[in-house]
Motif scaffolding. Structure first.
Motif, PDB file in Angstrom:
ATOM      1  N   LYS A  95       0.804  -1.227   0.000  1.00 11.51           N
ATOM      2  CA  LYS A  95       0.000   0.000   0.000  1.00 11.51           C
ATOM      3  C   LYS A  95       0.836   1.275   0.000  1.00 11.51           C
ATOM      4  O   LYS A  95       0.527   2.219  -0.735  1.00 11.51           O
ATOM      5  N   PRO A  96       1.928   1.370   0.814  1.00 15.92           N
ATOM      6  CA  PRO A  96       2.716   2.617   0.787  1.00 15.92           C
ATOM      7  C   PRO A  96       3.305   2.930  -0.582  1.00 15.92           C
ATOM      8  O   PRO A  96       3.644   4.075  -0.864  1.00 15.92           O
ATOM      9  N   TYR A  97       3.413   1.906  -1.437  1.00 15.79           N
ATOM     10  CA  TYR A  97       3.982   2.100  -2.770  1.00 15.79           C
ATOM     11  C   TYR A  97       2.902   2.253  -3.835  1.00 15.79           C
ATOM     12  O   TYR A  97       3.217   2.331  -5.030  1.00 15.79           O
ATOM     13  N   CYS A  98       1.644   2.269  -3.390  1.00 12.37           N
ATOM     14  CA  CYS A  98       0.502   2.412  -4.322  1.00 12.37           C
ATOM     15  C   CYS A  98       0.535   1.327  -5.397  1.00 12.37           C
ATOM     16  O   CYS A  98       0.326   1.595  -6.588  1.00 12.37           O
ATOM     17  N   ILE A  99       0.823   0.095  -4.971  1.00 10.69           N
ATOM     18  CA  ILE A  99       0.924  -1.034  -5.905  1.00 10.69           C
ATOM     19  C   ILE A  99      -0.109  -2.086  -5.513  1.00 10.69           C
ATOM     20  O   ILE A  99      -0.296  -2.386  -4.329  1.00 10.69           O
ATOM     21  N   SER A 100      -0.763  -2.652  -6.495  1.00  7.68           N
ATOM     22  CA  SER A 100      -1.624  -3.816  -6.285  1.00  7.68           C
ATOM     23  C   SER A 100      -1.273  -4.865  -7.321  1.00  7.68           C
ATOM     24  O   SER A 100      -0.876  -4.531  -8.443  1.00  7.68           O
ATOM     25  N   VAL A 101      -1.390  -6.125  -6.930  1.00  8.85           N
ATOM     26  CA  VAL A 101      -1.043  -7.232  -7.814  1.00  8.85           C
ATOM     27  C   VAL A 101      -2.276  -7.679  -8.574  1.00  8.85           C
ATOM     28  O   VAL A 101      -3.320  -7.955  -7.980  1.00  8.85           O
ATOM     29  N   VAL A 102      -2.178  -7.730  -9.886  1.00  9.02           N
ATOM     30  CA  VAL A 102      -3.256  -8.240 -10.727  1.00  9.02           C
ATOM     31  C   VAL A 102      -2.894  -9.666 -11.114  1.00  9.02           C
ATOM     32  O   VAL A 102      -1.968  -9.896 -11.898  1.00  9.02           O
ATOM     33  N   TRP A 103      -3.596 -10.619 -10.520  1.00  8.82           N
ATOM     34  CA  TRP A 103      -3.287 -12.022 -10.767  1.00  8.82           C
ATOM     35  C   TRP A 103      -3.864 -12.472 -12.097  1.00  8.82           C
ATOM     36  O   TRP A 103      -4.935 -12.008 -12.506  1.00  8.82           O
TER      37      TRP A 103
END
Length: 663
Positions: free
Chosen positions: A639-647
């Motif tokens: 979250k602190p890096y504004c990243i989400s994983v798209v599986w």
């Protein structure tokens, strides 16, 4: 960044950097007592006190042991010693073979009744337990010497032992892992994989055990000595400054794929540098004059026996220099640092142009330990009746080329018989005059093999270049000695094309080396009319058919650099604004080179893989099997890096790792 280059030109900044270099080299244990070139000594610069209590030098200095296992010999007979090491093995409850980094020594287990506790301690030991043994050195009884063991004349009569740590049952034996294979437990859990992959995977998983082997110890220690000698040569004999450059950088146009590192600013990423290329050029703009670094580099590409996603290079850059100066420096560097046990390096190294290398060997990094050069036989087949060969010669840049493989009948394709005829499907199609001309031009003898290829020159040469190497391997597999593994043949390759057509878009050009390589001065006018004909001031160092170094004279003119990036390579110049601005601030002519340390050491020790000269390498797929890296992280940490994983979707998704890309 341009302002930083100007700041570094100040006398105080340069003195600080040179002082750091001297401190670092001194702490690395160099043998020299004072730098050359009129630079103040370390003690003068820092005003250190030189009054110290003398301490005996050697590998046992500041240690609880008095000697190492491998150093004991007949001159130590009668001395009391303290040894520390691992139990290599027990022999009939009579002897213990103790091992440390230096070698093996035999420890005699006492059988006196008064020392039954000591004997019981020895007899209860497990292999690879860690001991501290105190005892007296004595000569072995006559007839019991071991000539295959450096310490085979003596043994140590144990008087006391302290078990520093015990060892559980290991997955493989340290003494002969590769030959002994794997433990029963391991075989049951890896039976679905080939034996070679099994062994390599186990070595990676238990790397701290694999590193105990004498070969791995020898490899790493040779590497350490080589690096120390390189530092001495560059710092003390040529006034180079050791500067560490950043690991977090930004994307560089062209080159290999880079590793991304997220930042806490949404959408912004760092990149791990493929090399310190831009930084070392900026240091020349800063007036540092001579820079070097043992640089860590990163490339997100498939791993091969001679490649790793992270690797080390000896990075060098100089101001006010031409190609000849760089090549002479590297030749002297290798000659000075070369391990004595590997022979002597003769300089200067031979030098060929790129065109000569391709013409004679079909590759730009030829192995010159053996012949089998390519021979152009196009003239012989100008009027041939063989249709496909006639068509190949008629096309643009069409040619017919041949390789003569001495004693190549073992490989059997077009073999020369005793009567001069050819054992080949083409034999009946060749006119007698054509056959005689072919034998004369290629100098083929009875029992030799001839390999022919016809087509466009740019395809025929690389094809025969690969076949040349494969023939050498096949002949060696049949017991014919082709390449001497104990011989080291260095070769410079120069005058490379500055640009090459892109594989995926032949109408566009890309840098043959990198976009900062300067053109050959005579070819500069072609840069603006026929850039594909321009030669670059690029030079590669080849050792036994492997590229161990590459460098160039750099572009130091901002306008020329901008034109190449924008007009020839079609790159976004905004990515390199900092470099272009720096080149406008009085950049000196400069050039450099990077030597692949891992590859160089692997060739010196005779290892087919650079993994054998790196302490903790990655696997073929770029994984750390010991720590299971790369690994998953929880969503909260992203979250602190504004990243989400798209599986990937479950339906039809292939979750197996993709194979690494081929060159």
């Amino acid at each position: 960044m341009a302002g930083r280059c100007t700041l570094l030109r100040t006398r105080h900044a340069l003195r600080c950097l040179r002082l750091v270099t001297r401190v670092r080299t001194a702490l690395q244990g160099t043998a020299h007592t004072a730098p050359q070139l009129g630079v103040p000594s370390l003690s003068q610069s820092c005003r250190f006190s030189t009054t110290r209590t003398p301490v005996p030098a050697g590998p046992s200095r500041l240690s609880t042991r008095s000697h190492t296992c491998g150093e004991l010999c007949s001159r130590h007979i009668g001395e009391e010693v303290t040894l520390c090491g691992w139990v290599q093995y027990l022999r009939q409850d009579l002897f213990v073979i103790l091992r440390d980094f230096s070698g093996l020594v035999q420890v005699l287990v006492p059988h006196d009744e008064s020392k039954h506790e000591l004997r019981n301690t020895f007899c209860g030991l497990s292999v690879e337990s860690v001991l501290m043994v105190k005892g007296r050195v004595k000569r072995r009884p006559e007839g019991q010497e071991n000539k295959n063991m450096p310490t085979g004349e003596i043994e140590v009569c144990a008087e006391s032992v302290e078990v520093l740590n015990t060892c559980r049952t290991l997955p493989f034996e340290i003494k002969d892992f590769v030959k002994a294979g794997l433990s029963r437990f391991t075989k049951e859990h890896m039976s679905d994989h080939p034996q070679s992959i099994k062994s390599e995977a186990m070595r990676m998983q238990y790397r701290y055990l694999d590193l105990r082997s004498s070969q791995m110890q020898a490899n790493l220690r040779l590497r350490s000595r080589l690096v120390m000698k390189m530092r001495e040569y560059l710092c003390y004999q040529h006034g180079f400054v050791d500067v560490e450059t950043p690991t977090l950088f930004k994307r560089t146009p062209g080159g290999a794929r880079e590793f991304l590192v997220p930042s806490r600013e949404a959408g912004k990423f760092y990149c791990l540098p493929q090399s310190p290329q831009q930084f070392k050029q900026l240091l020349m703009v800063a007036g540092l004059d001579r820079y070097f670094q043992l640089a860590r580099c990163y490339r997100d590409e498939g791993s091969k026996p001679d490649r790793q996603p992270e690797f080390t290079q000896v990075d060098i850059e100089m101001s006010f220099v031409e190609q000849g100066g760089i090549r002479a420096l590297v030749e002297g560097l290798l000659q000075y640092s070369w391990p004595e046990e590997k022979g002597f390096v003769t300089t200067p190294f031979p030098c060929v142009t790129y065109e000569q290398a391709m013409q004679d060997y079909g590759v730009d990094k030829p192995d010159t330990r053996f012949g089998m050069k390519l021979t152009d036989v196009t003239e012989i087949f100008q009027d041939t009746r063989i249709g496909w060969m006639r068509d190949a010669v008629a096309q643009s840049h069409g040619c017919v080329q041949a390789i003569r493989v001495p004693e190549g009948s073992e490989v059997d394709t077009m073999v020369v018989r005793e009567d001069g005829s050819l054992k080949s499907p083409l034999g009946r199609l060749l006119a007698p005059t054509t056959r005689h001309q072919l034998l004369r031009v290629t100098r083929a003898n009875a029992g030799d093999l001839l390999l022919l290829a016809a087509g466009a020159r740019e395809r025929v040469r690389p094809l025969l270049g690969k076949l040349r190497l494969q023939c050498a391997e096949l002949l060696e597999g049949h017991g014919v000695r082709v390449r001497d593994p104990a011989v080291f043949h260095f070769l410079w390759v120069v005058d490379f094309p500055l640009f090459l057509p892109k594989e995926d878009a032949p109408g566009q050009l890309e840098s043959a080396h990198h976009p900062f390589t300067a053109p050959v001065p005579q070819d500069v006018p072609l840069l603006y009319s026929e850039p594909h004909k321009v030669r670059g001031q690029h030079y590669d160092l080849v050792l036994n058919g492997c590229e161990v170094g590459g460098g160039s004279i750099r572009i130091h003119n901002s306008a020329q650099q901008r034109y190449i990036l924008q007009n020839v390579l079609k790159e976004d110049v905004v990515l390199l604004t900092h470099l272009l601005e720096a080149l406008e601030c009085g950049a000196p002519p400069h050039g450099g080179i990077a030597l692949g340390l891992d590859r160089l050491v692997s060739i010196i020790v005779g290892s087919p893989s650079i993994r054998d000269v790196i302490a903790f390498p990655k696997s073929f797929r770029g994984h750390d099997l010991m720590s299971n890296a790369p690994d998953f992280v929880v969503e909260e940490e992203l979250k602190p890096y504004c990243i989400s994983v798209v599986w990937p979707s479950v339906e039809g998704a292939d979750r197996s790792p993709a194979p690494p890309p081929e060159d």
